[in-house]
Scaffold this motif. Structure first.
Motif, short mmCIF file in Angstrom:
data_model
loop_
_atom_site.label_atom_id
_atom_site.label_comp_id
_atom_site.label_asym_id
_atom_site.label_seq_id
_atom_site.Cartn_x
_atom_site.Cartn_y
_atom_site.Cartn_z
N LEU A 1 12.61 0.24 -8.14
CA LEU A 1 11.38 -0.16 -8.85
C LEU A 1 10.93 0.96 -9.77
O LEU A 1 11.04 2.14 -9.43
CB LEU A 1 10.26 -0.47 -7.85
N SER A 2 10.39 0.60 -10.90
CA SER A 2 9.80 1.60 -11.80
C SER A 2 8.51 2.11 -11.17
O SER A 2 7.98 1.49 -10.23
CB SER A 2 9.50 0.96 -13.16
N GLU A 3 7.98 3.20 -11.70
CA GLU A 3 6.73 3.74 -11.17
C GLU A 3 5.61 2.72 -11.31
O GLU A 3 4.78 2.56 -10.41
CB GLU A 3 6.36 5.04 -11.87
N ALA A 4 5.58 2.03 -12.44
CA ALA A 4 4.53 1.01 -12.66
C ALA A 4 4.64 -0.09 -11.61
O ALA A 4 3.61 -0.55 -11.08
CB ALA A 4 4.65 0.43 -14.06
N GLN A 5 5.87 -0.50 -11.28
CA GLN A 5 6.06 -1.54 -10.26
C GLN A 5 5.66 -1.02 -8.88
O GLN A 5 5.08 -1.75 -8.08
CB GLN A 5 7.51 -2.01 -10.26
N GLN A 6 5.99 0.24 -8.60
CA GLN A 6 5.60 0.82 -7.31
C GLN A 6 4.08 0.90 -7.18
O GLN A 6 3.52 0.62 -6.12
CB GLN A 6 6.21 2.22 -7.16
N LEU A 7 3.42 1.28 -8.27
CA LEU A 7 1.95 1.35 -8.25
C LEU A 7 1.35 -0.03 -8.04
O LEU A 7 0.40 -0.20 -7.26
CB LEU A 7 1.43 1.97 -9.55
N ALA A 8 1.90 -1.03 -8.73
CA ALA A 8 1.40 -2.40 -8.58
C ALA A 8 1.63 -2.89 -7.15
O ALA A 8 0.75 -3.53 -6.55
CB ALA A 8 2.10 -3.32 -9.58
N ALA A 9 2.79 -2.56 -6.57
CA ALA A 9 3.09 -2.95 -5.19
C ALA A 9 2.10 -2.29 -4.23
O ALA A 9 1.62 -2.92 -3.28
CB ALA A 9 4.52 -2.58 -4.83
N TYR A 10 1.78 -1.01 -4.48
CA TYR A 10 0.81 -0.32 -3.61
C TYR A 10 -0.57 -0.96 -3.74
O TYR A 10 -1.24 -1.21 -2.74
CB TYR A 10 0.73 1.17 -3.94
N ASP B 1 -0.02 -0.36 1.18
CA ASP B 1 0.93 0.31 2.07
C ASP B 1 1.07 1.79 1.66
O ASP B 1 1.61 2.10 0.60
CB ASP B 1 2.28 -0.40 2.00
N ALA B 2 0.58 2.67 2.50
CA ALA B 2 0.63 4.11 2.21
C ALA B 2 2.07 4.61 2.08
O ALA B 2 2.33 5.57 1.35
CB ALA B 2 -0.10 4.90 3.30
N GLY B 3 3.01 3.96 2.76
CA GLY B 3 4.41 4.35 2.66
C GLY B 3 4.96 4.20 1.25
O GLY B 3 5.74 5.02 0.78
N LEU B 4 4.54 3.14 0.57
CA LEU B 4 4.97 2.92 -0.82
C LEU B 4 4.46 4.05 -1.71
O LEU B 4 5.20 4.58 -2.54
CB LEU B 4 4.45 1.59 -1.35
N LEU B 5 3.20 4.40 -1.53
CA LEU B 5 2.63 5.47 -2.33
C LEU B 5 3.26 6.81 -1.97
O LEU B 5 3.50 7.65 -2.84
CB LEU B 5 1.11 5.53 -2.16
N GLY B 6 3.57 6.99 -0.69
CA GLY B 6 4.23 8.21 -0.24
C GLY B 6 5.57 8.43 -0.92
O GLY B 6 5.91 9.54 -1.34
N LYS B 7 6.35 7.35 -1.07
CA LYS B 7 7.65 7.44 -1.75
C LYS B 7 7.48 7.82 -3.22
O LYS B 7 8.29 8.54 -3.78
CB LYS B 7 8.40 6.12 -1.62
N LEU B 8 6.43 7.29 -3.83
CA LEU B 8 6.17 7.60 -5.24
C LEU B 8 5.68 9.05 -5.40
O LEU B 8 6.06 9.74 -6.34
CB LEU B 8 5.12 6.63 -5.79
N VAL C 1 -7.00 6.20 -2.13
CA VAL C 1 -8.24 5.48 -2.47
C VAL C 1 -8.26 5.10 -3.95
O VAL C 1 -8.47 3.94 -4.30
CB VAL C 1 -9.47 6.35 -2.12
N GLU C 2 -8.01 6.08 -4.81
CA GLU C 2 -8.18 5.85 -6.25
C GLU C 2 -7.19 4.87 -6.84
O GLU C 2 -7.52 4.10 -7.74
CB GLU C 2 -8.12 7.18 -7.01
N LEU C 3 -5.96 4.88 -6.35
CA LEU C 3 -4.94 4.01 -6.95
C LEU C 3 -5.08 2.55 -6.53
O LEU C 3 -4.39 1.69 -7.06
CB LEU C 3 -3.54 4.52 -6.63
N LYS C 4 -5.98 2.27 -5.59
CA LYS C 4 -6.25 0.87 -5.25
C LYS C 4 -6.99 0.16 -6.37
O LYS C 4 -6.89 -1.04 -6.54
CB LYS C 4 -7.04 0.78 -3.94
N SER C 5 -7.76 0.94 -7.14
CA SER C 5 -8.56 0.33 -8.20
C SER C 5 -8.17 0.77 -9.61
O SER C 5 -8.48 0.10 -10.57
CB SER C 5 -10.04 0.63 -7.97
N HIS C 6 -7.49 1.91 -9.74
CA HIS C 6 -7.11 2.42 -11.08
C HIS C 6 -5.73 1.92 -11.48
O HIS C 6 -4.80 1.99 -10.68
CB HIS C 6 -7.08 3.96 -11.09
#
Length: 196
Positions: A15-24, A29-36, A71-76
């Motif tokens: 997944l691209s970073e944008a796709q990973q962010l959208a998935a998070y 899922d904190a694991g998705l963000l952790g991988k990024l 916290v921030e990436l849930k809304s940004h």
């Protein structure tokens, strides 16, 4: 060669970073963000160490910044994760320094970073340093609300004119004016406070 098609179906494209962010954002899922975040941890540590000058504090900052991202990436919605993370990390460190009343000098950070954290006037004279910091806090409170909001979003949160316009409802043409007038008013107010 038909057998190659079988294997191709099993390969999942990364997944691209944008796709990973959208998935998070959708899963939380904190694991998705952790991988990024993991590939950038060294960059974040190095940046924190440059500002904080303490290995343990920098390691703690890497974890605290991750918690902040949760916290921030849930809304940004972030277009360029690396540069956004760099800004978030730098601002986090600056807030840590501010809390300790320690200041970054030009010797401690390269001029590009120093310029981006200091509100400057036409002559590139920094509006705040050690002696001017308290005056700056006081003077920010004296600005008209629109100028204060534009200055905070532009310099502290590092948003562009378009983002400020969208967030505040200010006309795009007014945002630049609010920032320029706010800088000028801050400079005048700080100079008055210094002469007292």
């Amino acid at each position: 060669m038909k057998f190659l098609k079988i294997f191709k179906r099993d390969i999942v494209a990364p997944l691209s970073e944008a796709q990973q962010l959208a998935a998070y954002r959708s899963s939380g899922d904190a694991g998705l963000l952790g991988k990024l975040y993991e590939p950038y941890m060294d960059m974040v540590f190095a940046l924190c160490y440059k500002y904080l000058q303490d290995e343990d504090a920098s390691k703690d900052a890497v974890m605290q910044i991750f918690e902040k991202l949760l916290v921030e990436l849930k809304s940004h919605e972030v277009e360029n994760f690396k540069s956004w993370l760099h800004s978030v990390s730098r601002n986090f460190c600056l807030m840590q320094l501010r809390a300790r009343r320690t200041f970054v000098t030009a010797d401690q950070a390269d001029s590009e970073d120093v310029e981006s954290i200091m509100v400057s006037y036409e002559e590139d004279e920094p509006l705040f340093g050690e002696r001017k910091f308290e005056a700056l806090e006081t003077c920010l409170g004296t600005l008209p609300a629109a100028q204060r909001k534009a200055i905070q979003l532009f310099y502290i949160e590092e948003k562009c004119y378009r983002e400020i316009s969208e967030e505040t409802g200010f006309e795009a043409s007014k945002v630049k004016s609010y920032i320029q007038n706010g800088k000028r008013n801050l400079k005048i107010c700080i100079e008055k406070n210094e002469s007292k």
